[in-house]
Scaffold this motif. Structure first.
Motif, PDB file in Angstrom:
ATOM      1  N   MET A   1      17.576 -14.586  -3.259  1.00 21.02           N
ATOM      2  CA  MET A   1      17.285 -14.615  -1.823  1.00 21.02           C
ATOM      3  C   MET A   1      16.276 -15.709  -1.514  1.00 21.02           C
ATOM      4  SD  MET A   1      17.225 -10.630  -0.562  1.00 21.02           S
ATOM      5  CE  MET A   1      15.769 -10.199  -1.508  1.00 21.02           C
ATOM      6  N   LYS A   2      16.485 -16.384  -0.375  1.00 21.31           N
ATOM      7  CA  LYS A   2      15.661 -17.522  -0.014  1.00 21.31           C
ATOM      8  C   LYS A   2      15.374 -17.516   1.480  1.00 21.31           C
ATOM      9  CE  LYS A   2      18.418 -19.838  -3.495  1.00 21.31           C
ATOM     10  NZ  LYS A   2      19.266 -18.634  -3.613  1.00 21.31           N
ATOM     11  N   ALA A   3      14.472 -18.402   1.885  1.00 20.08           N
ATOM     12  CA  ALA A   3      14.101 -18.504   3.301  1.00 20.08           C
ATOM     13  C   ALA A   3      15.340 -18.683   4.163  1.00 20.08           C
ATOM     14  CB  ALA A   3      13.143 -19.672   3.505  1.00 20.08           C
ATOM     15  N   GLY A   4      15.448 -17.876   5.215  1.00 23.27           N
ATOM     16  CA  GLY A   4      16.580 -17.949   6.122  1.00 23.27           C
ATOM     17  C   GLY A   4      17.694 -16.977   5.825  1.00 23.27           C
ATOM     18  N   ASP A   5      17.661 -16.311   4.667  1.00 19.61           N
ATOM     19  CA  ASP A   5      18.729 -15.365   4.330  1.00 19.61           C
ATOM     20  C   ASP A   5      18.638 -14.080   5.146  1.00 19.61           C
ATOM     21  OD1 ASP A   5      19.656 -17.156   2.516  1.00 19.61           O
ATOM     22  OD2 ASP A   5      19.118 -16.020   0.725  1.00 19.61           O
ATOM     23  N   VAL A   6      17.426 -13.719   5.576  1.00 22.12           N
ATOM     24  CA  VAL A   6      17.204 -12.529   6.401  1.00 22.12           C
ATOM     25  C   VAL A   6      16.377 -12.953   7.607  1.00 22.12           C
ATOM     26  CG1 VAL A   6      16.201 -10.212   6.510  1.00 22.12           C
ATOM     27  CG2 VAL A   6      17.255 -11.016   4.381  1.00 22.12           C
ATOM     28  N   LYS A   7      16.763 -12.472   8.788  1.00 19.65           N
ATOM     29  CA  LYS A   7      16.038 -12.851  10.008  1.00 19.65           C
ATOM     30  C   LYS A   7      15.591 -11.602  10.766  1.00 19.65           C
ATOM     31  CE  LYS A   7      15.732 -16.406  11.891  1.00 19.65           C
ATOM     32  NZ  LYS A   7      14.654 -17.399  11.962  1.00 19.65           N
ATOM     33  N   LEU A   8      14.373 -11.644  11.299  1.00 18.38           N
ATOM     34  CA  LEU A   8      13.921 -10.634  12.247  1.00 18.38           C
ATOM     35  C   LEU A   8      14.653 -10.880  13.566  1.00 18.38           C
ATOM     36  CD1 LEU A   8      10.247 -11.196  11.244  1.00 18.38           C
ATOM     37  CD2 LEU A   8      11.246  -8.902  11.251  1.00 18.38           C
ATOM     38  N   THR A   9      15.280  -9.835  14.109  1.00 17.83           N
ATOM     39  CA  THR A   9      16.045 -10.030  15.342  1.00 17.83           C
ATOM     40  C   THR A   9      15.626  -9.081  16.465  1.00 17.83           C
ATOM     41  OG1 THR A   9      17.798  -8.676  14.312  1.00 17.83           O
ATOM     42  CG2 THR A   9      18.104 -11.062  14.310  1.00 17.83           C
ATOM     43  N   ALA A  10      14.706  -8.154  16.204  1.00 17.54           N
ATOM     44  CA  ALA A  10      14.175  -7.285  17.269  1.00 17.54           C
ATOM     45  C   ALA A  10      12.991  -6.500  16.719  1.00 17.54           C
ATOM     46  CB  ALA A  10      15.253  -6.324  17.786  1.00 17.54           C
ATOM     47  N   PHE A  11      12.063  -6.145  17.603  1.00 19.34           N
ATOM     48  CA  PHE A  11      10.977  -5.246  17.201  1.00 19.34           C
ATOM     49  C   PHE A  11      10.411  -4.565  18.433  1.00 19.34           C
ATOM     50  CE2 PHE A  11       8.769  -9.150  18.253  1.00 19.34           C
ATOM     51  CZ  PHE A  11       7.655  -8.717  18.963  1.00 19.34           C
ATOM     52  N   GLN A  12       9.789  -3.427  18.177  1.00 16.41           N
ATOM     53  CA  GLN A  12       9.145  -2.630  19.226  1.00 16.41           C
ATOM     54  C   GLN A  12       7.758  -2.228  18.736  1.00 16.41           C
ATOM     55  OE1 GLN A  12      11.284   0.750  21.223  1.00 16.41           O
ATOM     56  NE2 GLN A  12       9.744   2.002  20.175  1.00 16.41           N
ATOM     57  N   SER A  13       6.722  -2.579  19.507  1.00 14.68           N
ATOM     58  CA  SER A  13       5.358  -2.181  19.141  1.00 14.68           C
ATOM     59  C   SER A  13       4.804  -1.109  20.062  1.00 14.68           C
ATOM     60  CB  SER A  13       4.428  -3.397  19.146  1.00 14.68           C
ATOM     61  OG  SER A  13       4.250  -3.902  20.453  1.00 14.68           O
ATOM     62  N   SER A  14       5.465  -0.871  21.199  1.00 14.64           N
ATOM     63  CA  SER A  14       5.045   0.215  22.089  1.00 14.64           C
ATOM     64  C   SER A  14       5.724   1.502  21.642  1.00 14.64           C
ATOM     65  CB  SER A  14       5.423  -0.104  23.542  1.00 14.64           C
ATOM     66  OG  SER A  14       6.822  -0.214  23.692  1.00 14.64           O
ATOM     67  N   GLY A  15       4.970   2.579  21.477  1.00 16.54           N
ATOM     68  CA  GLY A  15       5.546   3.803  20.922  1.00 16.54           C
ATOM     69  C   GLY A  15       5.691   3.660  19.423  1.00 16.54           C
TER      70      GLY A  15
ATOM     71  N   ASP B   1      10.402   1.710  27.603  1.00 16.80           N
ATOM     72  CA  ASP B   1      11.798   1.978  27.243  1.00 16.80           C
ATOM     73  C   ASP B   1      12.210   1.217  25.979  1.00 16.80           C
ATOM     74  OD1 ASP B   1      12.065   3.593  29.457  1.00 16.80           O
ATOM     75  OD2 ASP B   1      12.850   2.000  30.743  1.00 16.80           O
ATOM     76  N   GLY B   2      11.341   0.322  25.508  1.00 14.92           N
ATOM     77  CA  GLY B   2      11.607  -0.379  24.255  1.00 14.92           C
ATOM     78  C   GLY B   2      12.639  -1.473  24.384  1.00 14.92           C
ATOM     79  N   MET B   3      13.556  -1.541  23.417  1.00 14.31           N
ATOM     80  CA  MET B   3      14.523  -2.636  23.321  1.00 14.31           C
ATOM     81  C   MET B   3      15.860  -2.228  23.923  1.00 14.31           C
ATOM     82  SD  MET B   3      13.630  -3.620  19.352  1.00 14.31           S
ATOM     83  CE  MET B   3      13.954  -1.937  18.778  1.00 14.31           C
ATOM     84  N   LYS B   4      16.756  -3.176  24.022  1.00 15.74           N
ATOM     85  CA  LYS B   4      18.074  -2.952  24.596  1.00 15.74           C
ATOM     86  C   LYS B   4      18.999  -2.434  23.493  1.00 15.74           C
ATOM     87  CE  LYS B   4      21.281  -5.319  27.720  1.00 15.74           C
ATOM     88  NZ  LYS B   4      21.612  -6.622  28.354  1.00 15.74           N
ATOM     89  N   ALA B   5      19.141  -1.115  23.409  1.00 12.67           N
ATOM     90  CA  ALA B   5      19.812  -0.492  22.262  1.00 12.67           C
ATOM     91  C   ALA B   5      21.265  -0.912  22.119  1.00 12.67           C
ATOM     92  CB  ALA B   5      19.715   1.031  22.364  1.00 12.67           C
ATOM     93  N   ASP B   6      21.972  -1.127  23.233  1.00 15.77           N
ATOM     94  CA  ASP B   6      23.388  -1.460  23.143  1.00 15.77           C
ATOM     95  C   ASP B   6      23.623  -2.887  22.668  1.00 15.77           C
ATOM     96  OD1 ASP B   6      22.395  -2.616  25.435  1.00 15.77           O
ATOM     97  OD2 ASP B   6      24.161  -2.207  26.659  1.00 15.77           O
ATOM     98  N   LEU B   7      22.559  -3.680  22.572  1.00 16.80           N
ATOM     99  CA  LEU B   7      22.691  -5.050  22.085  1.00 16.80           C
ATOM    100  C   LEU B   7      22.128  -5.221  20.680  1.00 16.80           C
ATOM    101  CD1 LEU B   7      23.230  -8.115  22.376  1.00 16.80           C
ATOM    102  CD2 LEU B   7      20.978  -8.302  23.447  1.00 16.80           C
ATOM    103  N   VAL B   8      20.937  -4.701  20.444  1.00 20.39           N
ATOM    104  CA  VAL B   8      20.221  -5.042  19.212  1.00 20.39           C
ATOM    105  C   VAL B   8      20.885  -4.504  17.958  1.00 20.39           C
ATOM    106  CG1 VAL B   8      18.013  -5.288  20.383  1.00 20.39           C
ATOM    107  CG2 VAL B   8      18.670  -3.042  19.462  1.00 20.39           C
ATOM    108  N   LEU B   9      21.744  -3.488  18.075  1.00 21.01           N
ATOM    109  CA  LEU B   9      22.410  -2.922  16.900  1.00 21.01           C
ATOM    110  C   LEU B   9      23.799  -3.515  16.653  1.00 21.01           C
ATOM    111  CD1 LEU B   9      21.447   0.862  17.160  1.00 21.01           C
ATOM    112  CD2 LEU B   9      20.449  -0.905  15.692  1.00 21.01           C
ATOM    113  N   VAL B  10      24.218  -4.474  17.493  1.00 21.59           N
ATOM    114  CA  VAL B  10      25.522  -5.107  17.298  1.00 21.59           C
ATOM    115  C   VAL B  10      25.459  -6.027  16.082  1.00 21.59           C
ATOM    116  CG1 VAL B  10      27.238  -6.670  18.281  1.00 21.59           C
ATOM    117  CG2 VAL B  10      26.080  -5.004  19.751  1.00 21.59           C
TER     118      VAL B  10
END
Length: 588
Positions: A330-344, A519-528
């Motif tokens: 595994m190397k840089a760029g193989d995994v990307k952060l694509t969403a996060f929630q810090s409230s709640g 309400d956090g993140m847009k659930a119907d998008l972030v899990l696609v």
């Protein structure tokens, strides 16, 4: 009538001239013959120098042309059509395929051939440097096979991972004597020596002394260096098993004479390989894998004259134990952060842009990077990749158990050290794995604070709990993003494309949406899930990264370059010539 006759004769002449230019590449450099190219390096006893520095300077100085990757003028496509021409007219030879020849035009689309970087672009090849278009290490490849190879190291199975994870052939359209697992790629026997010598050339040619070039290294411990390619011992054995042949010599001549002006000395003088790289080490037991033994020995730290930084708690690699925690390629760029929630509840979503190998370990931390080490004042979470691996495109969740954001992986995380807790005032997040020497190999980084990425500092207190320096390896791979402050963020761009293009899209802050809503993140998008298409093995820098707002290529793209009339095949030329002759008959 004479006017029309003259007009069509001129048109016919132009067409035939165009065809002639397309099929005969005029010599560009007249000093490329092997008998003259090395004249200054031959001693009085008629032997070539073995001094690496002298050879490096010579092939660097004579590398006189840097081709454009894609252009309306002669570019990498045109060079490959010339130097890798097939035995049949208007074809190219493919590097990994069972069906080894393919029409030279069209090219670039997913069902055609594209350009394979033998040294992957994510392993140190700079998108702006001469290494990105160096024809000595670029070969025509079936697009789908190229995508399957990705940025895997070259090796037989059983070196990085146990032999039980091996697949042969490496792809449905690959040659029958190829194989692969999650970490390595075994090419056809007839090309293994050619590939090895191309990789050796790359290390000799590129040492990082010029702008837009990195110091490339061939190693049996490639996880220890972001610019390293593996596995050295495997490549040394291939050099022995598949010696230089006439086709490889002819290609070396053509690259120098027609395109770049420099030669690969390991093709011309194969004995230099042992002089420069040594002899192959014994591989690990194939049923276990785990890499070469000497790589798993912890390095003795070099003490600095200033006070030593605090030790970051992390799992130790145990020599000789099956539980050694290494990156498995595994190397840089193989995994990307694509969403996060810090409230709640803290929730983080990652996306795998490549297949993640079983047994590898992902770490998630909000500790700051100082420029030399990770701080230890916050927390680290750990995820062991399951035995089935994680397919590319998958969403990997942390902290979402019992929420709308739960994924199949949320329950598998374990606390490794401290307390992972994202701040609503801004924070940083890193994803990394550990090399065999127990050092961090950063895969992705994100900061969401008004301060953005900070400069490296020996005073770790300047980072507080919400800011961090940016690891240079992430900057080189364009695997990071800086966001202004919101409590929650999610990537809102396209989720279909090559791994290289998607790396660029997710790294573009304009493609993210922030919110302070509970309400956090847009659930119907972030899990696609993402759909990862095959690519040009761009692995560190796709052409899409040249723009802040890259546009995905359509499925019938030819790689961003229109097929030019001067490179039409013979059937098209014949048709047009007949058309002109018919017109002549009418007017006469």
């Amino acid at each position: 009538m004479k006017f029309f006759l003259m007009f069509h004769l001129i048109e016919l002449s132009l067409l035939l001239t165009s065809f002639s230019v397309a099929n005969t590449q005029a010599a560009k450099y007249n000093d490329c013959d092997i008998s003259t190219y090395y004249t200054s390096l031959i001693s009085s006893n008629n032997t070539i120098t073995t001094d690496r520095s002298t050879l490096h300077s010579h092939i660097q100085k004579t590398h006189r042309t840097s081709l454009p990757y894609t252009s309306s003028s002669p570019d990498v496509w045109d060079a490959l059509i010339d130097v890798d021409a097939g035995t049949s007219p208007n074809t190219v030879k493919l590097i990994y395929a069972e069906d080894t020849e393919r029409p030279s035009n069209p090219h670039g689309a997913s069902d055609e051939w594209n350009r394979e970087h033998l040294w992957p672009r994510s392993l140190g090849v700079d998108k702006s440097g001469m290494d990105n278009t160096d024809i000595h290490h670029i070969r025509p490849s079936d697009s789908s096979i190229n995508g399957a190879r990705g940025n895997k190291y070259f090796s037989d199975c059983g070196v990085a991972l146990g032999i039980s994870s091996c697949i042969s052939p490496a792809h449905a359209e690959a040659a029958s004597d190829t194989s692969t697992d999650m970490a390595v790629w075994l090419p056809p026997m007839k090309n293994r020596g050619d590939i090895a010598r191309a990789i050796f050339y790359m290390e000799l040619r590129y040492d990082g002394e010029l702008a837009n070039e990195n110091d490339l290294i061939v190693s049996d411990c490639p996880d220890n260096n972001p610019n390293a390619m593996g596995y050295l011992s495997q490549l040394l054995q291939w050099h022995i098993d598949d010696p230089v042949d006439d086709d490889e010599r002819r290609r070396n001549d053509a690259v120098c004479t027609n395109w770049q002006g420099n030669r690969n000395p390991y093709v011309d003088y194969p004995n230099l390989v042992v002089e420069h790289f040594g002899t192959p080490r014994s591989p690990p037991p194939s049923d276990v894998g785990g890499g070469y033994d000497y790589c798993t020995k912890p390095k003795t730290p070099t003490l600095s004259p200033v006070a030593s930084p605090p030790t970051v708690p992390s799992p130790s690699a145990t020599v000789g134990n099956d539980d050694v925690e290494i990156c498995h390629g595994m190397k840089a760029g193989d995994v990307k952060l694509t969403a996060f929630q810090s409230s709640g509840n803290d929730i983080v979503l990652l996306t795998a842009l490549v297949d993640l190998p079983p047994g590898a370990v992902l770490y998630l931390t909000d500790n700051a990077w100082t420029g030399t080490y990770l701080r230890s004042n916050e927390g680290i979470q750990k995820l062991v990749i399951p035995s089935s691996g994680i397919p590319k495109g998958s969403i990997i969740g942390y902290g979402g158990v019992g929420t709308l954001y739960e994924t199949p992986y949320d329950k598998s995380w374990e606390r490794d050290a401290g307390s992972f807790a994202l701040s609503t005032k801004g924070d940083n997040i890193f994803v990394y794995c550990l090399s065999s020497s127990d050092t961090e190999v950063f895969l992705n980084g994100l900061v969401y604070s008004s301060s953005g990425w900070m400069e490296d500092s020996t005073d770790e207190s300047v980072f507080g709990t919400g800011s961090s320096a940016l690891p240079s390896s992430l900057q080189s791979a364009n695997s990071y993003v800086a966001l202004s402050h919101y409590d929650n963020y999610w990537y809102d761009g396209t989720r279909v494309g090559t791994s290289c293009d998607l790396l660029a899209y997710v790294s573009n802050s304009n493609n993210w949406i922030g919110s302070n809503s509970n309400d956090g993140m847009k659930a119907d998008l972030v899990l696609v899930p993402f759909t990862i298409q095959s690519d040009d093995n761009c692995d560190s820098a796709s052409e899409a990264q040249d723009s802040q707002q890259p546009t995905p290529q359509s499925s019938n793209s030819n790689g961003g370059k229109e097929q030019r009339a001067s490179f039409m095949n013979m059937s098209n030329i014949t048709f047009m010539c007949i058309h002109v002759l018919m017109a002549l008959v009418l007017f006469v």
